[in-house]
Design a protein around this motif. Structure first.
Motif, PDB file in Angstrom:
ATOM      1  N   ILE A  22      51.188  40.578  32.309  1.00 38.83           N
ATOM      2  CA  ILE A  22      49.888  40.094  32.682  1.00 38.83           C
ATOM      3  C   ILE A  22      50.344  38.421  32.844  1.00 38.83           C
ATOM      4  CG2 ILE A  22      47.658  39.415  31.783  1.00 38.83           C
ATOM      5  CD1 ILE A  22      47.847  42.032  29.902  1.00 38.83           C
ATOM      6  N   HIS A  26      45.714  34.772  33.316  1.00 39.64           N
ATOM      7  CA  HIS A  26      44.541  35.944  33.597  1.00 39.64           C
ATOM      8  C   HIS A  26      43.383  35.961  32.959  1.00 39.64           C
ATOM      9  CE1 HIS A  26      43.073  40.180  33.731  1.00 39.64           C
ATOM     10  NE2 HIS A  26      43.979  40.303  35.003  1.00 39.64           N
ATOM     11  N   THR A  27      42.232  36.382  33.143  1.00 44.28           N
ATOM     12  CA  THR A  27      41.016  36.287  32.642  1.00 44.28           C
ATOM     13  C   THR A  27      40.921  37.037  31.297  1.00 44.28           C
ATOM     14  OG1 THR A  27      39.969  38.040  33.776  1.00 44.28           O
ATOM     15  CG2 THR A  27      39.743  35.618  34.692  1.00 44.28           C
TER      16      THR A  27
END
Length: 74
Positions: A22, A26-27
Motif C-alpha cells: 500500500i 493511500h487514503t
C-alpha cells in the motif's frame, strides 16, 4: 489488493497470490507513527521479551530467519 505472481518451484511454473504493498499516501492510511531513532533499540528489546522479533514477524523469509538465529547466538 492481492496480485498473482508467477514463481518457479522445482522447475515448474506456478502462481501464488501475494498482498500488494500500500503506498504511504493511500487514503486508507489514517495516520503514521514515527519512532524516534534513540528509542528504537529499547523498543526492540521490550518487544523481544514478548517473543516479538523480525524473524517471527517475517518467518516466510529464510534470510531474515537465519539472521535472527545468528544474532541470538552471537
Amino acid at each position: 489488493n492481492k496480485i498473482d505472481k508467477c514463481v518457479y518451484n522445482e522447475n515448474k511454473k506456478a502462481f501464488t497470490t501475494i498482498i500488494a504493498p500500500i503506498p504511504k499516501d493511500h487514503t486508507c492510511i489514517s495516520s503514521r507513527l514515527i519512532i524516534p531513532a534513540n528509542a528504537k533499540q529499547q523498543i526492540l528489546k521490550d518487544l523481544s521479551i514478548f517473543g516479538i522479533s523480525e524473524d517471527v514477524l517475517f518467518c516466510d523469509n529464510i534470510d531474515i530467519v537465519c539472521k535472527g538465529i545468528l544474532n541470538r547466538f552471537q
